[in-house]
Design a protein around this motif. Structure first.
Motif, PDB file in Angstrom:
ATOM      1  N   PRO A  33    -102.497   7.131   4.708  1.00  0.00           N
ATOM      2  CA  PRO A  33    -102.504   7.003   6.287  1.00  0.00           C
ATOM      3  C   PRO A  33    -102.731   8.335   7.061  1.00  0.00           C
ATOM      4  CG  PRO A  33    -100.882   5.563   5.345  1.00  0.00           C
ATOM      5  CD  PRO A  33    -101.280   6.435   4.094  1.00  0.00           C
ATOM      6  N   PHE A  34    -102.121   9.286   6.463  1.00  0.00           N
ATOM      7  CA  PHE A  34    -102.131  10.720   6.954  1.00  0.00           C
ATOM      8  C   PHE A  34    -103.745  11.226   6.843  1.00  0.00           C
ATOM      9  CE2 PHE A  34     -97.609  10.495   5.886  1.00  0.00           C
ATOM     10  CZ  PHE A  34     -97.022  10.971   6.755  1.00  0.00           C
ATOM     11  N   THR A  37    -105.720   9.271   9.217  1.00  0.00           N
ATOM     12  CA  THR A  37    -105.760   9.813  10.595  1.00  0.00           C
ATOM     13  C   THR A  37    -106.359  11.015  11.064  1.00  0.00           C
ATOM     14  OG1 THR A  37    -103.284   9.021  10.540  1.00  0.00           O
ATOM     15  CG2 THR A  37    -103.725  10.269  12.301  1.00  0.00           C
ATOM     16  N   SER A  40    -109.978   9.781  11.193  1.00  0.00           N
ATOM     17  CA  SER A  40    -110.236   9.108  12.186  1.00  0.00           C
ATOM     18  C   SER A  40    -110.396   9.942  13.419  1.00  0.00           C
ATOM     19  CB  SER A  40    -109.149   7.959  12.554  1.00  0.00           C
ATOM     20  OG  SER A  40    -109.119   7.406  11.477  1.00  0.00           O
ATOM     21  N   LEU A  41    -109.753  11.042  13.631  1.00  0.00           N
ATOM     22  CA  LEU A  41    -109.853  11.997  14.681  1.00  0.00           C
ATOM     23  C   LEU A  41    -111.234  12.747  14.652  1.00  0.00           C
ATOM     24  CD1 LEU A  41    -106.157  13.310  14.665  1.00  0.00           C
ATOM     25  CD2 LEU A  41    -107.263  11.919  16.671  1.00  0.00           C
ATOM     26  N   PHE A 142    -107.945   2.066  13.998  1.00  0.00           N
ATOM     27  CA  PHE A 142    -106.864   2.533  13.311  1.00  0.00           C
ATOM     28  C   PHE A 142    -105.895   3.565  14.388  1.00  0.00           C
ATOM     29  CE2 PHE A 142    -104.571   6.170  11.162  1.00  0.00           C
ATOM     30  CZ  PHE A 142    -103.719   5.597  10.321  1.00  0.00           C
ATOM     31  N   LEU A 143    -106.622   4.241  14.870  1.00  0.00           N
ATOM     32  CA  LEU A 143    -105.708   5.054  15.922  1.00  0.00           C
ATOM     33  C   LEU A 143    -104.980   4.179  17.097  1.00  0.00           C
ATOM     34  CD1 LEU A 143    -108.105   8.145  16.672  1.00  0.00           C
ATOM     35  CD2 LEU A 143    -105.876   8.009  15.271  1.00  0.00           C
ATOM     36  N   LEU A 146    -102.323   2.595  15.644  1.00  0.00           N
ATOM     37  CA  LEU A 146    -101.172   3.745  15.513  1.00  0.00           C
ATOM     38  C   LEU A 146    -100.529   3.793  16.872  1.00  0.00           C
ATOM     39  CD1 LEU A 146     -99.610   5.957  13.921  1.00  0.00           C
ATOM     40  CD2 LEU A 146    -101.751   7.346  14.628  1.00  0.00           C
ATOM     41  N   LEU A 152     -97.521   4.863  10.490  1.00  0.00           N
ATOM     42  CA  LEU A 152     -98.492   5.150   9.635  1.00  0.00           C
ATOM     43  C   LEU A 152     -98.354   4.338   8.422  1.00  0.00           C
ATOM     44  CD1 LEU A 152     -98.772   9.093   9.966  1.00  0.00           C
ATOM     45  CD2 LEU A 152    -100.660   7.594  10.703  1.00  0.00           C
ATOM     46  N   ASN A 156    -102.242  -0.707   8.161  1.00  0.00           N
ATOM     47  CA  ASN A 156    -103.153  -0.433   9.450  1.00  0.00           C
ATOM     48  C   ASN A 156    -104.524   0.016   9.073  1.00  0.00           C
ATOM     49  OD1 ASN A 156    -100.926  -1.423  11.113  1.00  0.00           O
ATOM     50  ND2 ASN A 156    -100.540   0.782  11.614  1.00  0.00           N
ATOM     51  N   VAL A 157    -104.415   0.797   7.881  1.00  0.00           N
ATOM     52  CA  VAL A 157    -105.863   1.507   7.349  1.00  0.00           C
ATOM     53  C   VAL A 157    -106.510   0.157   6.717  1.00  0.00           C
ATOM     54  CG1 VAL A 157    -106.773   2.599   5.397  1.00  0.00           C
ATOM     55  CG2 VAL A 157    -104.571   3.504   6.639  1.00  0.00           C
TER      56      VAL A 157
END
Length: 229
Positions: A33-34, A37, A40-41, A142-143, A146, A152, A156-157
């Motif tokens: 998940p990290f 993230t 995704s950004l 995903f975001l 979140l 996280l 969710n992923v």
């Protein structure tokens, strides 16, 4: 099934590695998940910029459309292929095993048909736009999850990937038609196909090199007078 069979064999012949394997998978689940993230950004920032770059370049969009149309014409005749393409301002690349004579014929047929109004040829299901949309939707989903849940999690992923693979291929044709290609190719002409190839000698023996990278050079009609043949 093959994966399960492989794991069973692995545990049978190397059971002492099981704790390390378990630790690896647990670490993967924890850190996934990290990593997603950050990815995704990055995707949210880069994909719109790339789409905008293509959307604001009319010449590039026309060649992108011709690239798709050429592959579509070839696949209409021979069925699905592994051909890939990349558009540029002065033409487009086709990568894969294809007869260059056939490629040029397909490009000219594609251009002729698009000039007659077959705009659907400008869209191809394997376009990179599809993957870009899948990645972008996954990132946004995903975001959003979140933000709504505050957690996280791998779940969710997985949900983000599920949504993206469902919606991405559906949105891609619209994005291609409206933003990344242009079927307005009435002023375009094809100059020809360029490629390397031939043969070489090694250890005294002749070897044949079969080209797999081709460049279909195009030009706008208003620039024909500047071309030296």
């Amino acid at each position: 099934m093959p994966l399960i069979f492989f794991l069973l064999l692995f545990l049978l012949f190397a059971p002492w590695l099981f704790p390390f394997l378990l630790l690896f998978f647990l670490s993967l689940i924890f850190f996934l998940p990290f990593g997603f993230t950050i990815y995704s950004l990055y995707t949210i920032l880069t994909v719109p910029v790339e789409i905008w770059r293509i959307a604001t370049d009319k010449r590039l969009r026309k060649n992108h459309a011709l690239e798709h149309a050429t592959i579509n014409v070839i696949e209409e005749r021979f069925g699905p292929t592994n051909l890939a393409g990349l558009a540029r301002k002065d033409g487009f690349y086709i990568k894969g095993f294809v007869d260059p004579i056939l490629l040029e014929e397909a490009a000219r047929v594609a251009l002729f048909r698009m000039k007659r109004g077959e705009k659907s040829l400008a869209v191809h299901k394997r376009c990179g736009t599809t993957m870009a949309m899948v990645n972008f939707i996954a990132a946004v989903t995903f975001l959003l999850l979140l933000f709504l849940t505050g957690y996280l999690t791998v779940l969710n992923v997985l949900l983000a990937l599920l949504v993206s693979y469902a919606l991405g291929p559906l949105l891609s044709p619209w994005i291609q038609m409206k933003l990344t290609t242009s079927a307005k190719v009435d002023d375009m002409e094809i100059l020809g196909v360029e490629y390397g190839g031939g043969g070489f000698r090694a250890w005294g023996l002749p070897f044949l090199y079969i080209p797999t990278d081709f460049f279909v050079r195009t030009i706008e009609r208003k620039d024909l007078g500047r071309v030296r043949f």
